[in-house]
Design a protein around this motif. Structure first.
Motif, short mmCIF file in Angstrom:
data_model
loop_
_atom_site.label_atom_id
_atom_site.label_comp_id
_atom_site.label_asym_id
_atom_site.label_seq_id
_atom_site.Cartn_x
_atom_site.Cartn_y
_atom_site.Cartn_z
N ASP A 538 47.18 -1.79 34.91
CA ASP A 538 47.48 -2.24 36.27
C ASP A 538 46.95 -3.65 36.53
OD1 ASP A 538 48.87 -0.03 37.04
OD2 ASP A 538 47.20 0.94 38.08
N TYR A 539 45.85 -3.99 35.82
CA TYR A 539 45.20 -5.27 36.10
C TYR A 539 45.14 -6.21 34.90
CZ TYR A 539 44.03 -2.66 40.21
OH TYR A 539 44.14 -1.90 41.34
N CYS A 540 45.50 -5.73 33.73
CA CYS A 540 45.50 -6.59 32.54
C CYS A 540 46.63 -7.61 32.64
CB CYS A 540 45.66 -5.75 31.28
SG CYS A 540 45.99 -6.71 29.79
N LYS A 541 46.28 -8.90 32.58
CA LYS A 541 47.29 -9.96 32.69
C LYS A 541 47.90 -10.33 31.34
CE LYS A 541 45.08 -12.30 36.64
NZ LYS A 541 43.68 -11.79 36.53
N GLY A 542 47.38 -9.72 30.25
CA GLY A 542 47.93 -10.02 28.92
C GLY A 542 47.46 -11.34 28.38
N CYS A 543 46.24 -11.76 28.73
CA CYS A 543 45.75 -13.06 28.27
C CYS A 543 45.48 -13.08 26.77
CB CYS A 543 44.50 -13.47 29.04
SG CYS A 543 43.03 -12.45 28.68
N GLY A 544 45.21 -11.92 26.18
CA GLY A 544 45.00 -11.84 24.74
C GLY A 544 43.58 -12.13 24.29
N LEU A 545 42.66 -12.33 25.25
CA LEU A 545 41.29 -12.65 24.86
C LEU A 545 40.65 -11.50 24.08
CD1 LEU A 545 38.95 -14.69 25.06
CD2 LEU A 545 38.24 -13.55 27.18
N CYS A 546 40.92 -10.28 24.47
CA CYS A 546 40.32 -9.13 23.79
C CYS A 546 40.78 -9.05 22.34
CB CYS A 546 40.65 -7.84 24.53
SG CYS A 546 42.42 -7.55 24.74
N ALA A 547 42.07 -9.31 22.11
CA ALA A 547 42.61 -9.27 20.75
C ALA A 547 42.03 -10.40 19.90
CB ALA A 547 44.13 -9.36 20.78
N HIS A 548 41.90 -11.57 20.51
CA HIS A 548 41.38 -12.72 19.78
C HIS A 548 39.92 -12.51 19.38
CE1 HIS A 548 39.71 -16.80 19.19
NE2 HIS A 548 40.90 -17.06 18.70
N GLU A 549 39.15 -11.88 20.25
CA GLU A 549 37.72 -11.72 20.01
C GLU A 549 37.37 -10.40 19.33
OE1 GLU A 549 35.57 -14.13 20.40
OE2 GLU A 549 37.21 -15.40 21.12
N CYS A 550 38.34 -9.57 19.04
CA CYS A 550 38.07 -8.33 18.32
C CYS A 550 37.69 -8.68 16.89
CB CYS A 550 39.27 -7.41 18.34
SG CYS A 550 39.01 -5.88 17.38
N PRO A 551 36.49 -8.33 16.43
CA PRO A 551 36.09 -8.74 15.08
C PRO A 551 36.89 -8.06 13.97
CG PRO A 551 34.19 -8.10 16.41
CD PRO A 551 35.41 -7.65 17.14
N VAL A 552 37.43 -6.87 14.25
CA VAL A 552 37.94 -6.01 13.17
C VAL A 552 39.46 -5.88 13.14
CG1 VAL A 552 35.79 -4.72 13.09
CG2 VAL A 552 37.65 -3.91 14.55
N GLY A 553 40.16 -6.61 13.99
CA GLY A 553 41.61 -6.52 13.99
C GLY A 553 42.15 -5.22 14.55
N TYR A 554 41.38 -4.58 15.44
CA TYR A 554 41.78 -3.29 15.99
C TYR A 554 42.68 -3.44 17.22
CZ TYR A 554 41.15 1.51 17.78
OH TYR A 554 41.35 2.79 18.23
N ILE A 555 42.66 -4.63 17.85
CA ILE A 555 43.47 -4.88 19.04
C ILE A 555 44.56 -5.89 18.69
CG2 ILE A 555 43.49 -5.66 21.44
CD1 ILE A 555 40.51 -4.96 21.59
N MET A 556 45.80 -5.56 19.05
CA MET A 556 46.91 -6.47 18.81
C MET A 556 47.71 -6.61 20.10
SD MET A 556 48.22 -5.38 14.99
CE MET A 556 49.24 -6.85 14.88
N MET A 557 48.35 -7.76 20.23
CA MET A 557 49.20 -8.00 21.39
C MET A 557 50.65 -7.69 21.03
SD MET A 557 46.96 -8.95 23.57
CE MET A 557 48.04 -9.42 24.95
N VAL A 558 51.30 -6.92 21.88
CA VAL A 558 52.70 -6.57 21.67
C VAL A 558 53.49 -6.95 22.91
CG1 VAL A 558 52.11 -4.68 20.09
CG2 VAL A 558 52.41 -4.20 22.54
N ALA A 559 54.78 -7.16 22.73
CA ALA A 559 55.63 -7.55 23.86
C ALA A 559 55.68 -6.45 24.91
CB ALA A 559 57.04 -7.86 23.36
#
Length: 561
Positions: A538-559
């Protein structure tokens, strides 16, 4: 009354949640449990990242219990596996690959020392029964997996002890018999029925097994050495490598030779060379058309023996003639007095491998015995119809011998294997297929693709030295003394902490603490995907900061949908 929002520099209660800013998003973050390279490369089918995580958390028993779900013989494979998982490890592209096989050995040894029991499994009385022919790594692995599926395995073994090739052909200086005996004894106590002195073709037939059991798994190994001659010449006093190994392990002696040539580049050739040196043979030559492993040597040209074993053999005085092949046996009567060598190179043309000899490069090597270690084949006793004119049993990707049949095979009796860890995987794969065939299995959940080094954020990892076990000095490598020592608890903990946790959440809190919109929520109990985090879309704007800062590649951005 609705919330009043003004353009001023203040906010009224509720204004932070009134506008669901997730509507601005064109991409969304998702958790993707990827496949770690070590998992993809593991011959035994393990997921090292998963059990190393438990060890890094300070719970070695939980790590061992997770490990033995897929591999019930970790103290054994931790010693004898060529560990391709380490060649694949992402950490190798950062400083040094993780010492995975040493951690596996540490857990196996800890289980023996602390008597961590395998869970005793008792299938229901009306459970289907599956016959397993052979109590080597493939047979024992299949039996263990069948038990976990609620199926009763019955293992039929020709010898008086279980263990297969690890017992009959791997020297104790690599695999101490107390370790092998300890693991197998504890494993059989889980509910595996094992009958000894039962030989296929002598005590029972394949047709009898198929009539009596719900399915049959053949783990018969390769009991016959491949025939040897050089242009038709065969020495009178010919000793095959595998037979020599077995005699040395059973009797503790070998013939008193002075100079010996061993033909082959696999583990058997190297093991025979090392036992001969221990037995006092002055000059031991290994002749192979392959090359000693090195970073600049292509994979298809390398000797098939484990690189560590090759290095230790060279330290012990074994002479390796790489890129050579025997052109002619020099005989006096029927007794070998030398061999004529020629330079040769292993070539790859697509999928085809060939060996090219170079004329004019001949040389003579004086020896009094030639020992072929050029591979073994399946003994046809009881298997003539299945084998036909082939040297190995032909199976599909799950080990089934023919479409629709209840007959499976795995381990060394199928072509292209030759490792203990690979045999463990064969047994496991066949057991899952048998369970599905009998209506008791489930398919593995698919996982995302391979996690490459590029997907990791290496800024969050410190450089750390790889932990190594001590190696006996050459002058102390006598008799059965184990050459390679294991890690202690402190070294194992330090090594486990080096794991990148590729593709799986390591609970670092980066996504939770760095999200500018507080759209990552931390949960007290694991979420549906096993992590402790969920996204508030509801509040995630999709900035991608979490994916970029994930050390282990566990978070990815999808369309966004």
């Amino acid at each position: 009354m609705g919330v009043i929002v003004t353009p001023g520099g203040y906010a009224l209660p509720g204004t932070a949640t009134a506008f669901k800013t997730g509507s601005w998003r064109i991409e969304r973050p998702v958790h993707v449990h990827g496949i770690a390279p070590c998992h993809h490369a593991c011959l035994a089918g393990e997921d090292p990242q998963a059990w190393i995580a438990r060890l890094a958390e300070g719970d070695p028993e939980a790590a061992w219990r997770l490990l033995v779900v897929s591999n019930p013989l970790p103290a054994t494979t931790g010693r004898v596996c060529p560990h391709p998982c380490e060649s694949a490890c992402n950490r190798g592209g950062y400083d040094q690959a993780l010492n995975i096989h040493a951690l596996e050995r540490f857990l196996g040894d800890a289980a023996l020392a602390h008597d961590w029991a395998y869970p005793a499994l008792s299938p229901p009385r009306d459970a289907p029964r599956v016959a397993i022919v052979g109590a080597g790594p493939a047979g024992l692995s299949c039996a263990w997996q069948l038990l976990q599926h609620g199926i009763q395995p019955v293992v039929l073994e020709a010898l008086n002890q279980a263990g297969g090739i690890p017992r009959t052909a791997i020297p104790p200086y690599r695999l101490p018999r107390a370790v092998l005996d300890g693991e197998i004894t504890r494993l059989l106590a889980t509910g595996i029925e094992c009958r000894f002195h039962q030989r296929l073709g002598r005590d029972f037939s394949l047709e009898e097994l198929e009539a009596e059991y719900a399915a049959v798994f053949l783990a018969v190994g390769t009991q016959k050495s491949r025939p040897f001659s050089v242009e038709g010449a065969v020495p009178r006093d010919l000793h095959y490598g595998l037979d020599l190994l077995r005699h040395w392990l059973a009797e503790g002696t070998v013939p008193a030779w002075d100079e010996v040539a061993i033909i082959g580049g696999g583990n058997t050739a190297v093991d025979v060379a090392r036992i001969l040196r221990r037995a006092g043979v002055r000059a031991v030559h290994v002749i192979t058309h392959e090359r000693i492993p090195a970073p600049d040597v292509p994979e298809h040209e390398r000797m098939r023996a484990a690189p560590d074993e090759i290095a230790q053999a060279l330290e012990e005085g074994v002479i390796i003639h790489e890129n050579r092949m025997v052109r002619r046996l020099i005989l006096r009567g029927e007794r070998v007095v030398g061999v004529e060598l020629v330079h040769a190179k292993k070539l790859r043309e697509g999928e085809r491998i060939s060996v090219q000899a170079f004329e004019g490069t001949e040389s003579v090597l004086k020896v009094e015995q030639v020992i072929p270690a050029i591979g073994q084949v399946v003994d046809e006793e009881g298997l003539t119809k299945l084998l036909g004119q082939r040297e190995f049993l032909r199976v599909d990707e799950v080990g089934r011998i023919a479409t629709g049949s209840r007959l499976f095979a795995g381990g060394d009796c199928r072509p292209g294997l030759g490792t203990v860890a690979g045999a463990v995987a064969d047994g496991s794969r066949a057991a899952h297929a048998i369970a599905q065939l009998l209506g008791g299995g489930s398919r593995d959940e698919p996982r995302a693709g391979l996690v490459t080094l590029a997907r990791l954020n290496l800024h969050y990892f410190d450089h750390a030295p790889r932990q190594e076990g001590a190696i006996l000095p050459v002058n102390e490598r006598l008799g059965d003394r184990e050459v390679q020592r294991g890690l202690d608890a402190n070294a194992a903990a330090a090594e486990a902490a080096r794991c990148f946790s590729c593709g799986d959440c390591m609970a670092c809190d980066n996504c939770f603490t760095l999200c500018p919109d507080n759209a990552v929520l931390k949960t007290a109990i694991p979420a549906a995907d096993g992590s402790h985090y969920v996204f508030d879309y509801d509040y995630c704007k999709g900035c991608g900061l979490c994916a970029h800062e994930c050390p282990v590649g566990y978070i990815m951005m999808v369309a966004e949908d």
